[in-house]
Design an enzyme around this catalytic site. Sequence first.
Site, PDB file in Angstrom:
ATOM      1  N   LYS A   1       0.789  -1.071   0.012  1.00  0.00           N
ATOM      2  CA  LYS A   1      -0.029  -0.176   0.086  1.00  0.00           C
ATOM      3  C   LYS A   1       0.688   1.115  -0.057  1.00  0.00           C
ATOM      4  CE  LYS A   1      -1.446   0.782   4.151  1.00  0.00           C
ATOM      5  NZ  LYS A   1      -1.589   2.035   4.789  1.00  0.00           N
ATOM      6  N   THR A   2       1.691   1.358   0.976  1.00  0.00           N
ATOM      7  CA  THR A   2       2.638   2.474   0.827  1.00  0.00           C
ATOM      8  C   THR A   2       3.555   2.669  -0.289  1.00  0.00           C
ATOM      9  OG1 THR A   2       2.646   2.098   3.610  1.00  0.00           O
ATOM     10  CG2 THR A   2       4.185   3.847   2.477  1.00  0.00           C
TER      11      THR A   2
ATOM     12  N   ASP B   1      -4.381   7.985   2.444  1.00  0.00           N
ATOM     13  CA  ASP B   1      -4.193   6.712   3.243  1.00  0.00           C
ATOM     14  C   ASP B   1      -4.912   6.215   4.142  1.00  0.00           C
ATOM     15  OD1 ASP B   1      -2.536   4.605   3.404  1.00  0.00           O
ATOM     16  OD2 ASP B   1      -1.068   5.779   4.748  1.00  0.00           O
ATOM     17  N   GLU B   2      -5.053   5.079   4.397  1.00  0.00           N
ATOM     18  CA  GLU B   2      -6.245   4.382   5.409  1.00  0.00           C
ATOM     19  C   GLU B   2      -7.356   4.978   5.444  1.00  0.00           C
ATOM     20  OE1 GLU B   2      -4.946   2.013   6.912  1.00  0.00           O
ATOM     21  OE2 GLU B   2      -2.997   2.183   7.937  1.00  0.00           O
TER      22      GLU B   2
ATOM     23  N   GLN C   1      -9.278  -3.909   7.453  1.00  0.00           N
ATOM     24  CA  GLN C   1      -8.786  -3.446   8.569  1.00  0.00           C
ATOM     25  C   GLN C   1      -9.049  -2.242   9.299  1.00  0.00           C
ATOM     26  OE1 GLN C   1      -4.359  -3.835   8.088  1.00  0.00           O
ATOM     27  NE2 GLN C   1      -4.513  -4.122   6.069  1.00  0.00           N
TER      28      GLN C   1
ATOM     29  N   ARG D   1      -0.077  -9.776  10.677  1.00  0.00           N
ATOM     30  CA  ARG D   1       1.143  -8.947  11.158  1.00  0.00           C
ATOM     31  C   ARG D   1       2.197  -9.813  10.817  1.00  0.00           C
ATOM     32  NH1 ARG D   1      -0.038  -4.938   9.591  1.00  0.00           N
ATOM     33  NH2 ARG D   1      -1.770  -6.066   9.080  1.00  0.00           N
TER      34      ARG D   1
END
Length: 896
Positions: free
Chosen positions: A88-89, A276-277, A370, A716
Amino acid sequence: MPPNPAMKAPLHRPAVPSWAEHESQMTEPNKLTHHGVPDHQPASGGIAARARAAATPQYLAGLNPEQREAVETLDGPVLVLAGAGTGKTRVLTCRIAHILSQGRARPGEILSVTFTNKAAREMKLRLGHMLGQAVEGMPWLGTFHSIGGRILRTHAELVQLKSNFTVLDVDDQVRLLKQLLAAENIDDKRWPARMLAGLIDGWKNRGLNPAQVPPGEAAVFGNGKGGKLYASYQERLKILNAADFGDLLLENIRLFREHPDVLRQYQNRFKFILVDEYQDTNVAQYLWLRLLSQAPSKACAPPLTSPRLRGEVDARSASGEGDSRQTVLVEAPPHPDPLPASGAREQIAPPGMTPAAPPKNICCVGDDDQSIYGWRGAEVDNILRFEHDFPGAKVIRLERNYRSTGHILAAASHLIAHNEGRLGKTLRTEDVDGEKVTVTGAWDSEEEARAIGEEIEELQRGGHKLNDIAILVRASFQMREFEDRFVTLGLPYRVIGGPRFYERAEIRDALAYLRVINSAADDLAFERIVNVPKRGLGDATVQMLHDHGRKRRIPLFEAARAVVETDELKPKARGSLRDLLASFDRWRAQREVTSHTELAEIVLDESGYTEMWQKDRSADAAGRLENLKELVRSMEEFENLQGFLEHISLVMDREGSAEDDAVSLMTLHSAKGLEFDNVFLPGWEEGLFPSQRTLDEQGRAGLEEERRLAHVGLTRARRRAKLYFATNRRIHGTWSTTIPSRFLDELPAHNVEITESKGGSGWGGASGYGPSRFDNVESFGSSYATPGWQRAQANRARGQSGRHGQAGGGFNESQSPFSSRSDAGGSSRSKRGPMVIEGELIAKSTGTTSEFSLDDRVFHQKFGYGNIVKIDGNKLTIAFEKAGEKKVVDSFVERA
DNA sequence: TACTACTCCCTTTTT
DNA sequence: GGGAGTAGTA
């Protein structure tokens, strides 16, 4: 040891328009060629363009097709559904690089918002690697709040503030509300200020100003006075020239609504918007984005005077007509709130929006699976209906996971598939299957901690770094047991999360001094430090100043000035108040001639604040002094006091140093965005995880959010995910029997291995995992071969313990490294091992005698100062001033 | 005004 | 079980 090395670099600088000088350079085509970004000819098609298309730029080279599409689709709204570990980043940063290298926008024309400073910093860092120094010039890359705050400062007068307004933290907020409650004669026992703060925060999250709060909702607090209190709170904020976090967005929205010209200015500026997010955005953030993402008004009526758009905004922000809530898109879960679940949402984004005003090039990246912040106002709905809100949006799914092995991914995917309200993605990996996810039952939480400690040592023996290991808990109270255990084992660990740097009392006190110097009207700051350190100016005095201030409508500081001229105060109080005022006058004068860092030192010194902590005998005093030093150091980053204060509350955060090798301990929430080779997930029990309270309060929506949390936890892990549950757990001090979490049952059997734990006793077959006995206990005993033992030895030599040199090691009889002989398997769990054995072990193992002598004064990281009352080899019995008598190994203390 | 004793409550947390 | 916050007392 600098407790906080990370603080120095990443602090935002005051928003100086540093880019302005560079911007002209950006128009030169070749400016970005170094550092791998290819050159370009701005917008001039032809041969150059074809050449460009042929050669894949370096930053695009490593991307998979979906990622690449997400990077290269620059026009129109784009939603990137990026599952855990799908890059994503990377997509976000590459997209920015792409926009820049294509010459589509200059850095100052890209708005890029994140939720946390950490995420913003990460992006800047990565961009830096890609583009060279150019990132310095991404002035609009930041958190919602910092960008909102920045816009607000530029136009402060338009929302009845001054540009140097203070950003209040929760503490200030609560103090202010307490005063308002008192003024309204509301019993703050029955109606706690904290609760009101929470309500107001919730309203602000939903974009509601006092007039817009549905009456029914406002009435639940303080016998119907909730709305009124909210209104007067807002008024007070203006008087104090202050804004709370919610205001940074809400007032921004108001600014845009009331001043379309200002809005237009920003709409014109931002050619590209990246978020983002996105799944974590709340209504206010959504509204803010919506306003900015409208095309500038040249093609249509000014957005906010357009009746249609106003309708949208109003519908969205519930103007009190009762139809206030957005409906939940995907099958409304049982909601305690009886509001009509009708088409409020429908009005929000009428399909007709596009033709007149095509939405900007907005790109939102998120993962509905998420979304774990619903409880603080995040609207998963925002992401679920993106296509609806931004017609013509392109949705790109990133499903290739580059993080976890097959079993872990399968387990996580299978689990999250139990949720109904989701857009649906299937993560896949080309990685090997790897180890199965393990599920282990323990007799109780103590044993769970012991077993995990064991496994960690096992991993360590196998050559794993502690930095690659994390324990993720649902609730922070679970951490204590691990901390205790790790202290006992001498296993280095770090707690991530917890109180932020600027939330610490000593930091806020210091800031309060500076705030009063900066702005005499800052009553909240003045009140905070008027009697810190103690000056004999107690409640009575402060109350009197308040009365004066209110009567004459002047700030407390001015009131104090007036009062010292009268004889209303007792001579002692009067004298010390006069001294304080004189000090402030002096400091303000010095502000002109000394640097702000120097001034801070002078203030902390002359106010007696430093001295107060120097005299304090409690264990954390040393750390607090260290923090104060760190604060002063961090001020160097800023040009002046004003700049420092403007940014401190928004930007200051603490990063544990990642330099030392240590196990990370944190909540599932704070683990979002991180990854580790080995992840331990303890406490998978009904009631704890999923949390009973969430279930009670949020029903199925709550359960789904808990499940997403479980999904976040599992994803994670890169190589190993290890789940635990305990049959008995101490909750609020009492032991209760628990049953394994339903989430365990929802895991696919194929990818999970039920491991027989090594000790302890039965947990019933309730979950279908079958009974098991924990009777093989000896492995928990003290073995000289364990890493823990060796570490204990090493620590002894070094004379320090594992936790950042902060919380100390040391132990008393209940948590000695040597007494951990488990007596598991029985229900009687006597905690303490036989002291005699302990003594022998220690005598044998160390052989050395202590360098301390009787009655020495010593300092211990955890227990503070004390005197030695007994010496037995290297084992000291110390009478601590605060903590009482403890037995401690000498290496854990130092001479005081 | 300041210190001690008692009571209450007890996810998650960013800005 | 324990931390925080308040009330009551020196």
